[in-house]
Design a protein around this motif. Structure first.
Motif, PDB file in Angstrom:
ATOM      1  N   PRO A 230      73.766  25.206  48.590  1.00  0.00           N
ATOM      2  CA  PRO A 230      75.145  25.119  48.004  1.00  0.00           C
ATOM      3  C   PRO A 230      74.837  25.132  46.497  1.00  0.00           C
ATOM      4  O   PRO A 230      74.158  24.408  45.905  1.00  0.00           O
ATOM      5  CB  PRO A 230      75.527  24.144  48.744  1.00  0.00           C
ATOM      6  CG  PRO A 230      74.498  23.272  49.204  1.00  0.00           C
ATOM      7  CD  PRO A 230      73.167  24.361  49.627  1.00  0.00           C
ATOM      8  N   ASP A 231      76.178  25.284  45.694  1.00  0.00           N
ATOM      9  CA  ASP A 231      76.177  25.249  44.172  1.00  0.00           C
ATOM     10  C   ASP A 231      76.653  23.703  44.263  1.00  0.00           C
ATOM     11  O   ASP A 231      76.281  23.021  43.241  1.00  0.00           O
ATOM     12  CB  ASP A 231      77.213  26.290  43.781  1.00  0.00           C
ATOM     13  CG  ASP A 231      76.456  27.525  43.664  1.00  0.00           C
ATOM     14  OD1 ASP A 231      75.432  28.019  43.473  1.00  0.00           O
ATOM     15  OD2 ASP A 231      77.302  28.444  44.204  1.00  0.00           O
ATOM     16  N   VAL A 232      77.765  23.383  45.104  1.00  0.00           N
ATOM     17  CA  VAL A 232      78.299  21.977  44.977  1.00  0.00           C
ATOM     18  C   VAL A 232      78.262  21.471  46.431  1.00  0.00           C
ATOM     19  O   VAL A 232      78.556  21.968  47.464  1.00  0.00           O
ATOM     20  CB  VAL A 232      79.864  22.204  44.590  1.00  0.00           C
ATOM     21  CG1 VAL A 232      80.413  20.837  44.351  1.00  0.00           C
ATOM     22  CG2 VAL A 232      79.944  23.130  43.454  1.00  0.00           C
ATOM     23  N   ILE A 233      78.006  20.239  46.364  1.00  0.00           N
ATOM     24  CA  ILE A 233      78.088  19.271  47.539  1.00  0.00           C
ATOM     25  C   ILE A 233      79.126  18.081  47.568  1.00  0.00           C
ATOM     26  O   ILE A 233      79.049  17.469  46.377  1.00  0.00           O
ATOM     27  CB  ILE A 233      76.705  18.576  47.815  1.00  0.00           C
ATOM     28  CG1 ILE A 233      75.480  19.707  48.071  1.00  0.00           C
ATOM     29  CG2 ILE A 233      76.824  17.611  49.111  1.00  0.00           C
ATOM     30  CD1 ILE A 233      74.240  19.256  48.134  1.00  0.00           C
ATOM     31  N   PHE A 234      80.080  18.298  48.351  1.00  0.00           N
ATOM     32  CA  PHE A 234      81.093  17.318  48.394  1.00  0.00           C
ATOM     33  C   PHE A 234      80.853  16.096  49.357  1.00  0.00           C
ATOM     34  O   PHE A 234      80.351  16.637  50.502  1.00  0.00           O
ATOM     35  CB  PHE A 234      82.700  17.773  48.603  1.00  0.00           C
ATOM     36  CG  PHE A 234      82.936  18.849  47.588  1.00  0.00           C
ATOM     37  CD1 PHE A 234      83.704  18.462  46.490  1.00  0.00           C
ATOM     38  CD2 PHE A 234      82.842  19.948  47.822  1.00  0.00           C
ATOM     39  CE1 PHE A 234      84.091  19.262  45.418  1.00  0.00           C
ATOM     40  CE2 PHE A 234      83.271  20.935  46.673  1.00  0.00           C
ATOM     41  CZ  PHE A 234      83.788  20.509  45.522  1.00  0.00           C
TER      42      PHE A 234
ATOM     43  N   LEU B  38      81.833  29.997  43.993  1.00  0.00           N
ATOM     44  CA  LEU B  38      80.866  28.971  44.249  1.00  0.00           C
ATOM     45  C   LEU B  38      80.439  28.660  45.957  1.00  0.00           C
ATOM     46  O   LEU B  38      81.555  28.908  46.732  1.00  0.00           O
ATOM     47  CB  LEU B  38      81.449  27.668  43.816  1.00  0.00           C
ATOM     48  CG  LEU B  38      81.619  27.449  42.481  1.00  0.00           C
ATOM     49  CD1 LEU B  38      81.955  26.122  42.054  1.00  0.00           C
ATOM     50  CD2 LEU B  38      80.265  27.577  41.341  1.00  0.00           C
ATOM     51  N   ARG B  39      79.174  28.388  46.126  1.00  0.00           N
ATOM     52  CA  ARG B  39      78.890  28.001  47.768  1.00  0.00           C
ATOM     53  C   ARG B  39      79.040  26.604  47.576  1.00  0.00           C
ATOM     54  O   ARG B  39      78.442  25.806  46.943  1.00  0.00           O
ATOM     55  CB  ARG B  39      77.496  28.575  47.849  1.00  0.00           C
ATOM     56  CG  ARG B  39      77.434  30.046  48.034  1.00  0.00           C
ATOM     57  CD  ARG B  39      75.975  30.376  48.531  1.00  0.00           C
ATOM     58  NE  ARG B  39      74.781  30.025  47.684  1.00  0.00           N
ATOM     59  CZ  ARG B  39      74.290  30.707  47.061  1.00  0.00           C
ATOM     60  NH1 ARG B  39      74.747  32.135  46.757  1.00  0.00           N
ATOM     61  NH2 ARG B  39      73.227  30.256  46.471  1.00  0.00           N
ATOM     62  N   GLU B  40      80.014  26.151  48.696  1.00  0.00           N
ATOM     63  CA  GLU B  40      80.415  24.707  48.890  1.00  0.00           C
ATOM     64  C   GLU B  40      79.754  24.041  50.061  1.00  0.00           C
ATOM     65  O   GLU B  40      80.096  24.721  51.251  1.00  0.00           O
ATOM     66  CB  GLU B  40      81.717  24.561  48.654  1.00  0.00           C
ATOM     67  CG  GLU B  40      82.364  24.863  47.447  1.00  0.00           C
ATOM     68  CD  GLU B  40      83.852  24.768  47.004  1.00  0.00           C
ATOM     69  OE1 GLU B  40      84.502  24.327  48.099  1.00  0.00           O
ATOM     70  OE2 GLU B  40      84.535  25.040  45.879  1.00  0.00           O
TER      71      GLU B  40
ATOM     72  N   PHE C 171      80.198  24.546  55.464  1.00  0.00           N
ATOM     73  CA  PHE C 171      80.122  25.322  54.810  1.00  0.00           C
ATOM     74  C   PHE C 171      80.487  26.793  55.174  1.00  0.00           C
ATOM     75  O   PHE C 171      79.955  27.063  56.168  1.00  0.00           O
ATOM     76  CB  PHE C 171      78.550  25.179  54.598  1.00  0.00           C
ATOM     77  CG  PHE C 171      77.582  25.120  55.859  1.00  0.00           C
ATOM     78  CD1 PHE C 171      76.976  26.569  55.965  1.00  0.00           C
ATOM     79  CD2 PHE C 171      77.430  23.968  56.644  1.00  0.00           C
ATOM     80  CE1 PHE C 171      76.216  26.331  57.156  1.00  0.00           C
ATOM     81  CE2 PHE C 171      76.476  24.091  57.717  1.00  0.00           C
ATOM     82  CZ  PHE C 171      76.057  25.264  57.874  1.00  0.00           C
TER      83      PHE C 171
ATOM     84  N   THR D 195      80.409  20.635  52.393  1.00  0.00           N
ATOM     85  CA  THR D 195      81.079  19.351  52.435  1.00  0.00           C
ATOM     86  C   THR D 195      80.416  18.466  53.648  1.00  0.00           C
ATOM     87  O   THR D 195      80.063  18.986  54.697  1.00  0.00           O
ATOM     88  CB  THR D 195      82.422  19.417  52.863  1.00  0.00           C
ATOM     89  OG1 THR D 195      83.296  20.447  51.860  1.00  0.00           O
ATOM     90  CG2 THR D 195      83.279  18.173  53.041  1.00  0.00           C
TER      91      THR D 195
END
Length: 232
Positions: free
Chosen positions: A216-220, A165-167, A188, A169
């Protein structure tokens, strides 16, 4: 693997959602790290329970207001009452089902409705014995339409194979509960960046450009608190 006019991929089912034109849309992360968009014909059904007169009225309403819907009498198993006779309403494009249900409910609130408010990902996972981020095999045609999909993982797996996954934050330099943070800190890949909050428009533009470039796949996000952070 390519076979005739079909292609097989192995990887992870990342997302499923309804599209007004394409039916069900699947985002798939294949083993080579590529993000692939597939589509699938995926009609959805919901069910109506009532007396004969009520169901007859609902049938007529659906014929007038939803000519594309398929109607049929069905026997279904109800948790507490056992087998019951219901009117099945099949909608060919899942994106149209929630609005149709709301309109029908306003017109016929006296009916009992089953399976009318189930989110598409839940329907899809249940139909194919899948689960979020399942390591799967998918077969598609030359247009990217799904012909078959199968989970290669068990949902009981304690340490499942995870996709790359590309994350991204994003977190403030200090808790926004006390005062406006001076910075938004971004992380990132192997990059770190501090973005000033002095100009809100430029702040949003920088974040928007970062999301577009990095994809990104997911953003925190996190709330900074007294020397620690908490993932939200």
């Amino acid at each position: 693997m390519v076979s005739g006019a079909t292609t097989e991929y192995r990887g992870w089912l990342f997302d499923v959602y309804a599209d007004p034109r394409d039916g069900a849309v699947l985002w798939f992360i294949s083993e080579d790290g590529q993000r692939r968009r597939f589509t699938q014909h995926f009609p959805v059904e919901f069910y109506l329970l009532g007396d004969r007169a009520q169901l007859r009225a609902a049938w007529r309403w659906l014929q007038r207001n939803a000519p594309g819907a398929r109607l049929a009498r069905r026997t279904r198993r109800e948790l507490y009452e056992g087998d019951i006779d219901v009117l099945a309403v099949q909608v060919l494009k899942p994106a149209q089902q929630p609005r149709l249900f709301r309109r029908l409910f306003r017109a016929h609130p006296e009916l009992t409705y089953y399976d009318a408010d189930i989110a598409l990902p839940i329907r899809y996972h249940a139909a194919y014995a899948l689960f979020p981020l399942a390591y799967s095999r998918v077969e598609v045609d030359s247009k990217g339409c799904v012909l078959a999909i199968q989970s290669l993982d068990s949902h009981w797996e304690i340490e499942p194979r995870m996709p790359p996954l590309r994350e991204l934050t994003l977190f403030p330099s200090e808790s926004p509960g006390t005062r406006l943070p001076a910075l938004v800190r971004a992380a990132f890949g192997d990059q770190r960046m501090d973005i000033s909050t002095a100009n809100p428009q430029k702040l949003l533009q920088r974040i928007d450009r970062m999301i577009r470039d990095y994809d990104p796949d997911v953003i925190f996000t996190a709330l900074a608190t007294a020397g620690s952070s908490r993932i939200c």
